[in-house]
Design a protein around this motif. Structure first.
Motif, short mmCIF file in Angstrom:
data_model
loop_
_atom_site.label_atom_id
_atom_site.label_comp_id
_atom_site.label_asym_id
_atom_site.label_seq_id
_atom_site.Cartn_x
_atom_site.Cartn_y
_atom_site.Cartn_z
N LEU A 1 -22.78 -20.48 -32.13
CA LEU A 1 -22.21 -19.20 -32.57
C LEU A 1 -21.66 -18.40 -31.39
O LEU A 1 -20.60 -17.78 -31.50
CB LEU A 1 -23.27 -18.38 -33.32
CG LEU A 1 -23.73 -18.92 -34.66
CD1 LEU A 1 -24.87 -18.07 -35.23
CD2 LEU A 1 -22.56 -18.95 -35.65
N SER A 2 -22.37 -18.44 -30.28
CA SER A 2 -21.91 -17.72 -29.09
C SER A 2 -20.61 -18.29 -28.55
O SER A 2 -19.71 -17.55 -28.14
CB SER A 2 -22.98 -17.78 -27.99
OG SER A 2 -24.14 -17.12 -28.40
N LEU B 1 -13.35 -14.81 -29.43
CA LEU B 1 -12.96 -13.71 -30.33
C LEU B 1 -13.11 -12.36 -29.63
O LEU B 1 -12.22 -11.51 -29.73
CB LEU B 1 -13.81 -13.74 -31.60
CG LEU B 1 -13.58 -14.93 -32.52
CD1 LEU B 1 -14.59 -14.91 -33.67
CD2 LEU B 1 -12.16 -14.91 -33.07
N VAL B 2 -14.22 -12.16 -28.96
CA VAL B 2 -14.44 -10.90 -28.25
C VAL B 2 -13.48 -10.78 -27.07
O VAL B 2 -13.04 -9.68 -26.71
CB VAL B 2 -15.91 -10.78 -27.80
CG1 VAL B 2 -16.15 -9.54 -26.97
CG2 VAL B 2 -16.83 -10.78 -29.01
N ALA B 3 -13.10 -11.92 -26.49
CA ALA B 3 -12.19 -11.92 -25.34
C ALA B 3 -10.78 -11.48 -25.72
O ALA B 3 -9.97 -11.21 -24.82
CB ALA B 3 -12.15 -13.31 -24.70
N THR B 4 -10.48 -11.36 -27.00
CA THR B 4 -9.16 -10.85 -27.39
C THR B 4 -9.05 -9.34 -27.17
O THR B 4 -7.94 -8.83 -27.10
CB THR B 4 -8.87 -11.16 -28.88
OG1 THR B 4 -9.85 -10.52 -29.69
CG2 THR B 4 -8.84 -12.65 -29.14
N ASN C 1 -17.88 -12.87 -22.10
CA ASN C 1 -18.89 -13.90 -21.90
C ASN C 1 -20.23 -13.27 -21.52
O ASN C 1 -21.28 -13.65 -22.05
CB ASN C 1 -18.43 -14.89 -20.82
CG ASN C 1 -19.37 -16.07 -20.70
OD1 ASN C 1 -20.00 -16.49 -21.66
ND2 ASN C 1 -19.46 -16.62 -19.50
N ALA C 2 -20.22 -12.30 -20.62
CA ALA C 2 -21.45 -11.63 -20.20
C ALA C 2 -22.09 -10.89 -21.38
O ALA C 2 -23.31 -10.98 -21.60
CB ALA C 2 -21.17 -10.66 -19.06
#
Length: 185
Positions: free
Chosen positions: A49-50, A56-59, A67-68
């Motif tokens: 899941l990570s 997705l969060v990196a967008t 990543n952190a």
């Protein structure tokens, strides 16, 4: 009223370990094999899941920050799952266990990073297959090491009771054989 106990029979106080607080769970902690399977399922599931969440969060933020952020969140979630499910403590992890778990995760990160650095030192341009083989092998060994640290030190119920305070309990509160009132024969 006069005491029925003679001066020799005054209640002696002995140090006994305080009973650990009830966790509200009547189930025992799972055995080593069951714990390991649960560790792999929980850690592997959260890992998958990570790995999907980071891009997705990196967008919306830099990749390193995404990543952190996901790494911290997944480590917190895994520690809770390991406390409640994997090692069956019956209670949430708490700050000490979160810090210890984060330390073991950091050590696992260092092991996998060192393995890749050694690979690149030996072979400056390794193939993707070699990189994946070395990384997955190091991750597997680090995972086994992390499981052992978590099981033996972080979530070990026997170690958790070692630091509990002792309390004084009258010796007469324990079951002892009654003494005869008359010793004359």
């Amino acid at each position: 009223m006069k005491s029925l106990l003679s001066p020799k029979q005054e209640p002696a106080y002995e140090a006994h370990r305080a009973e650990p607080p009830s966790t509200g769970s009547d189930t025992e902690a799972p055995g080593p094999l069951a714990s390991f399977v649960r560790f792999v399922v929980c850690g592997g599931g959260i890992g998958v899941l990570s790995s999907a969440a980071v891009p997705l969060v990196a967008t919306v933020m830099p990749w390193a920050l995404a990543n952190a952020l996901i790494t911290v969140a997944s480590t917190l979630l895994c520690t809770e799952l390991h406390s409640l499910f994997t090692f069956g403590t019956g209670r949430r992890a708490g700050l000490r266990r979160h810090l210890q778990s984060a330390g073991s995760a950091t050590a696992a990160y260092a092991v996998t990073s060192a393995a890749i650095l050694v690979l690149h030192t030996i072979q400056p341009s390794p193939t993707l297959l070699w990189e994946q083989t070395v990384y997955l092998t190091a991750a597997g060994l680090a995972g086994i090491g992390r499981f052992l640290v978590l099981r033996l030190f972080v979530f070990n119920a026997a170690r958790g009771n070692a630091g509990q305070a002792q309390q004084l309990v009258p010796a007469t509160s324990r079951r002892i054989a009654p003494r005869p009132y008359c010793t004359a024969a």
